[in-house]
Motif scaffolding. Sequence first.
Motif: not given
Length: 498
Positions: A107-125
């Motif tokens: 809800k409050y961190a769309p730019d951080y969420l975009k980083v995670l959604e566009t990079d599966p490896e970072k999202n896992k880590q």
Amino acid sequence: MSKEEITYPVKGGGKLTYWLKLDPKVSASSKTIADTEFAKELAKRTGIEIEWVHPTQGQEQQQLNLMIASGDMADIIDAPWGTWYPGGAEKALQDNVILPLNDLIEKYAPDYLKVLETDPEKNKQVRTDDGVLYGFACFRGDDINTVYVAPLLRGDWLKELGLSRPTTVAEYEEVLRAFKEKKGATAPFTITKNLDENFVAGALGFSLNWYIDDNGKVAYGRLHPNYKEYLTIMHRWYEEGLLDNNFATNDGDAIKANMLNSTSGLTIGFLSGNMGTWMNAMKDKDPNYELVASQYPTLNKGEKVKFAQKDWKFNGWSTAITTSCQNPELAAKFLNYGYTEEGEMLYNFGIEGVSYEMVNGYPTYTDAVMKHPTFSVAEALSVYTRTAYADGPFIQRKEYIEQVMQLPQQKEALQILIQADPYPNKYPPATTTPEEAQELATIESDINTYVDEMTLRFIIGTEPLSNFDKFVETVKSMNIDRAIEIRQKSVDRYNNRK
């Protein structure tokens, strides 16, 4: 969940407390990060007032746990949760120390969420095994940001002796022998007792400690069939005087002295803190003095380097919101700023027109950073940015590395090192449960003590290599199979993260 449009400065603002270590590069110019131009600009741009809280330097981990135990926590804590908090982030969540952030981030961190959604490896880590987001991570933005340690050789000696840079174990041995016989080096290869887990061992197909084998399974390097060959090589080098005979007692100062006084011609060192510092220290004393990097060795010529120093994009530091925070929504908005285009520029380059200028579309540090009369480049950068001590909520840009590595030899080293591909075999940032962590600590403490002692004895020769099979049997009797089982479960959970 409806998402709120986030703009900066945040309407209505607010105040937050932020706990983080005071990096020595900051304290070179300021008593607190609050006094830096970076912190002042960050407050102005976000519209959020920050009270910065610093633990005593050198006591960060202890003081973090004391603060948590007191129950009087800062709103935001910046830490490597996997190592500083017993049981890691999962235990900190379980102990109600930090907040699960999935909903707040959505809800409050769309730019951080975009980083995670566009990079599966970072999202896992940056998640727990259950998919919980617990912090705003510090990421390295490019391969070039992940490499910083290399085999460093006396380049002037190589030229004088007509030798090419070594790429195989045999070539490194030939070079070391030449350094000893023709340059009078009494400790051609100088290291500490910690050894480099990938140098020589990597050429033989394993890492000295934990790694992933070619079948995708967790493996312990000291049980690899080629570990005996590794010890054989290192013992030979020790016996021939190619390996520093004082390696068991060496510290950083000893390594520095050896490399500067021509006692040694090879070490494993940092491109910035060692290579750059040593070459600058010698430029007036010996204009010919040169250090160059070569690749981590392979066994056969032309093979791809599989084991080398090359980190994950997530560097282990996460900024968490604590359960003491009265306004976690504001904290999420504040931490999101580092992943916006404007925030990323501030965290990496500082203030345009002061610490950097855009030159043909490239953010270029000014003389205020690159030619400061008092501070090093890293210290000057720390007045305006956080990129020189990357431990905050942002992505470190490659333009930072490209500029702070000023020497041609450093720039060349980066290009050599990024050719390695260790990730298929690199142990991932998997996490154990608190119970697993406790059991592992008990098992591995005894194993590590025994293995470290025996490794030194094998290399020095006080333990004959004819006793190697007995060594392996002893390690196996110390419950190493259970440690492998626990780690395999944690890696399997990591691989299954969504």
